[in-house]
Write a protein that holds these residues in place. Structure first.
Motif, short mmCIF file in Angstrom:
data_model
loop_
_atom_site.label_atom_id
_atom_site.label_comp_id
_atom_site.label_asym_id
_atom_site.label_seq_id
_atom_site.Cartn_x
_atom_site.Cartn_y
_atom_site.Cartn_z
N ARG A 14 -3.62 -0.56 -12.09
CA ARG A 14 -4.31 -1.85 -11.06
C ARG A 14 -3.54 -3.08 -12.16
NH1 ARG A 14 -9.85 -3.69 -9.53
NH2 ARG A 14 -9.78 -5.70 -8.62
N ALA A 15 -3.50 -3.36 -13.34
CA ALA A 15 -2.61 -4.59 -13.72
C ALA A 15 -1.08 -4.46 -13.25
CB ALA A 15 -2.37 -5.04 -15.13
N ASP A 16 -0.36 -2.99 -13.47
CA ASP A 16 0.60 -2.98 -12.67
C ASP A 16 0.74 -2.91 -11.64
OD1 ASP A 16 1.30 -2.52 -15.55
OD2 ASP A 16 1.42 -0.61 -15.04
N TYR A 17 -0.14 -2.43 -10.29
CA TYR A 17 -0.04 -2.75 -8.97
C TYR A 17 0.38 -4.78 -9.16
CZ TYR A 17 -2.68 -3.58 -4.45
OH TYR A 17 -2.46 -4.50 -3.51
N GLU A 18 -0.92 -5.05 -9.62
CA GLU A 18 -0.77 -6.48 -9.19
C GLU A 18 0.39 -7.37 -10.09
OE1 GLU A 18 -4.49 -7.39 -11.65
OE2 GLU A 18 -5.08 -6.82 -9.40
N HIS A 19 0.71 -6.70 -11.03
CA HIS A 19 2.36 -7.16 -11.19
C HIS A 19 3.22 -6.66 -10.34
CE1 HIS A 19 5.62 -8.54 -14.63
NE2 HIS A 19 5.83 -7.63 -13.90
N ARG A 20 3.38 -5.68 -9.82
CA ARG A 20 4.14 -5.77 -8.76
C ARG A 20 4.58 -5.88 -7.30
NH1 ARG A 20 5.09 0.80 -8.71
NH2 ARG A 20 4.21 1.64 -10.26
N LEU A 21 3.14 -6.59 -7.01
CA LEU A 21 2.86 -7.37 -5.75
C LEU A 21 3.05 -8.71 -6.62
CD1 LEU A 21 -0.57 -6.68 -4.35
CD2 LEU A 21 1.50 -5.85 -4.08
N SER A 22 3.21 -9.48 -7.70
CA SER A 22 3.65 -11.32 -8.00
C SER A 22 5.37 -10.81 -8.69
CB SER A 22 2.97 -11.95 -9.53
OG SER A 22 3.22 -10.54 -10.29
N ARG A 23 5.88 -9.84 -9.38
CA ARG A 23 7.25 -9.39 -9.19
C ARG A 23 8.46 -9.58 -8.11
NH1 ARG A 23 9.62 -5.95 -13.81
NH2 ARG A 23 11.63 -7.24 -13.95
N CYS A 24 7.77 -8.82 -6.68
CA CYS A 24 8.40 -8.24 -5.81
C CYS A 24 8.12 -8.84 -4.77
CB CYS A 24 8.51 -6.57 -6.23
SG CYS A 24 9.86 -5.77 -7.69
N TRP A 25 6.55 -8.12 -4.17
CA TRP A 25 6.26 -8.13 -3.23
C TRP A 25 5.91 -10.00 -2.27
CZ3 TRP A 25 2.69 -9.86 0.76
CH2 TRP A 25 3.08 -9.32 2.30
N TRP A 26 5.96 -10.32 -3.36
CA TRP A 26 5.46 -11.63 -2.95
C TRP A 26 7.01 -13.10 -2.72
CZ3 TRP A 26 1.27 -13.49 0.50
CH2 TRP A 26 -0.01 -12.55 -0.29
N PRO A 27 7.63 -12.92 -3.75
CA PRO A 27 9.00 -13.81 -3.99
C PRO A 27 9.98 -13.27 -2.78
CG PRO A 27 8.03 -12.68 -5.95
CD PRO A 27 7.66 -12.38 -5.24
N TYR A 28 10.32 -11.84 -2.45
CA TYR A 28 11.02 -11.15 -1.31
C TYR A 28 9.92 -11.96 -0.14
CZ TYR A 28 13.93 -8.23 1.66
OH TYR A 28 14.35 -7.79 2.79
N HIS A 29 8.86 -11.82 0.18
CA HIS A 29 8.56 -12.27 1.20
C HIS A 29 8.50 -14.36 1.64
CE1 HIS A 29 7.16 -8.85 3.53
NE2 HIS A 29 6.71 -8.37 2.67
N ALA A 30 8.68 -14.41 0.51
CA ALA A 30 8.88 -16.50 0.08
C ALA A 30 10.20 -16.42 1.03
CB ALA A 30 8.14 -16.34 -1.25
#
Length: 278
Positions: A123-139
């Motif tokens: 679960r921590a890795d999933y949240e890390h992927r979102l914070s490292r990849c998903w959110w920065p890309y969309h931002a």
């Protein structure tokens, strides 16, 4: 984990993004199959095919991480609970794509849907992927679109992808279906005004490409999240048939690569001129 190439000269209010051409797989990616299997999911070379964009005045955003590591063209909660070691209390909303193994974190690999992961994702890795990849890309994409819209009043956006020449078991169209050269999508008219979609179709057809609209692809999270024609953002997804530029089994560029890139550069120039004239 993302790259933004801005024009050296005056920018046109036409933004490009390539969310699936990345080739980096960080250490927490625990695949049960070799790269020759999971790399089939990449939109290989798409960022190269459209690399002339910045020279034409068009900003280009590209993901550097592999799409199956974190797929930014899925909603952040588009995940089957069994993907994680602990999904207790999480409000996940798996779509039909997640059920095929193609959620925000992939669990299957083309062409036959063989299991991708050696173990559930922490679960921590999933949240890390979102914070490292998903959110920065969309931002980053939102920032490029906002800047262009503020400067010009209206912004147009091409979301760039590639597709297998023939549908397989992990696709929603019938397995074995052959695809045209290009598929353009606007989520059935909700992510763009019709003029932009039809201008893109006309430009591609004038260059000799066969083109389909919203079939079999209609656009996914990037168009849903960023396309808003009522607010002045017109987003169209572009799917390029891989048979036009590569060997889909060996991943090697074909002799047609440069010809296809030249034609797609002419397409970008035509769309730049169309946007600039409006």
């Amino acid at each position: 984990m993302i790259a933004i190439e801005l024009p050296a000269g005056p920018a046109v209010a036409l933004v490009l993004d390539s969310p699936h051409s990345g080739t980096l797989y960080p250490n927490d990616f625990n695949a049960a199959v070799p790269p020759a299997r999971y790399r089939r999911a990449e939109d290989m070379y798409v960022d190269e095919l459209f690399s002339a964009g910045p020279g034409l005045g068009l900003p280009l955003l590209a993901a550097r991480f592999g799409r199956i590591y974190c797929d930014v063209n899925r909603a952040a909660d588009d995940l089957a609970p069994g993907t994680l070691d602990d999904a207790a209390g999480m409000a996940l909303a798996p779509s039909a794509k997640a059920r095929l193994g193609k959620g925000v974190i992939w669990t299957a690999t083309p062409p036959d849907g063989a299991p991708l992961l050696a173990a559930p994702v922490r679960r921590a890795d999933y949240e890390h992927r979102l914070s490292r990849c998903w959110w920065p890309y969309h931002a980053a994409l939102a920032g490029l679109l906002d800047d262009a819209r503020k400067a010009a009043g209206v912004v147009h956006h091409l979301d760039l992808h590639s597709m297998q020449p023939v549908a397989n078991a992990m696709h929603e169209d019938a397995s074995g279906s052959r695809r045209p050269d290009i598929v353009l999508s606007d989520r059935e008219g909700t992510s763009s005004g019709p003029a932009f979609l039809h201008a893109a179709r006309a430009a591609l057809e004038s260059l000799g490409f066969s083109v389909a609209l919203n079939d079999p692809f209609k656009g996914a999270e990037i168009l849903r999240r960023h396309g808003n024609p009522a607010a002045g953002t017109h987003s169209v997804q572009v799917e390029v048939n891989r048979a036009l530029y590569m060997d889909v089994e060996t991943f090697v560029k074909s002799p047609r690569f440069e010809e296809t890139r030249t034609r797609l550069t002419a397409f970008l120039a035509a769309m730049r001129d169309w946007v600039a004239a409006r």
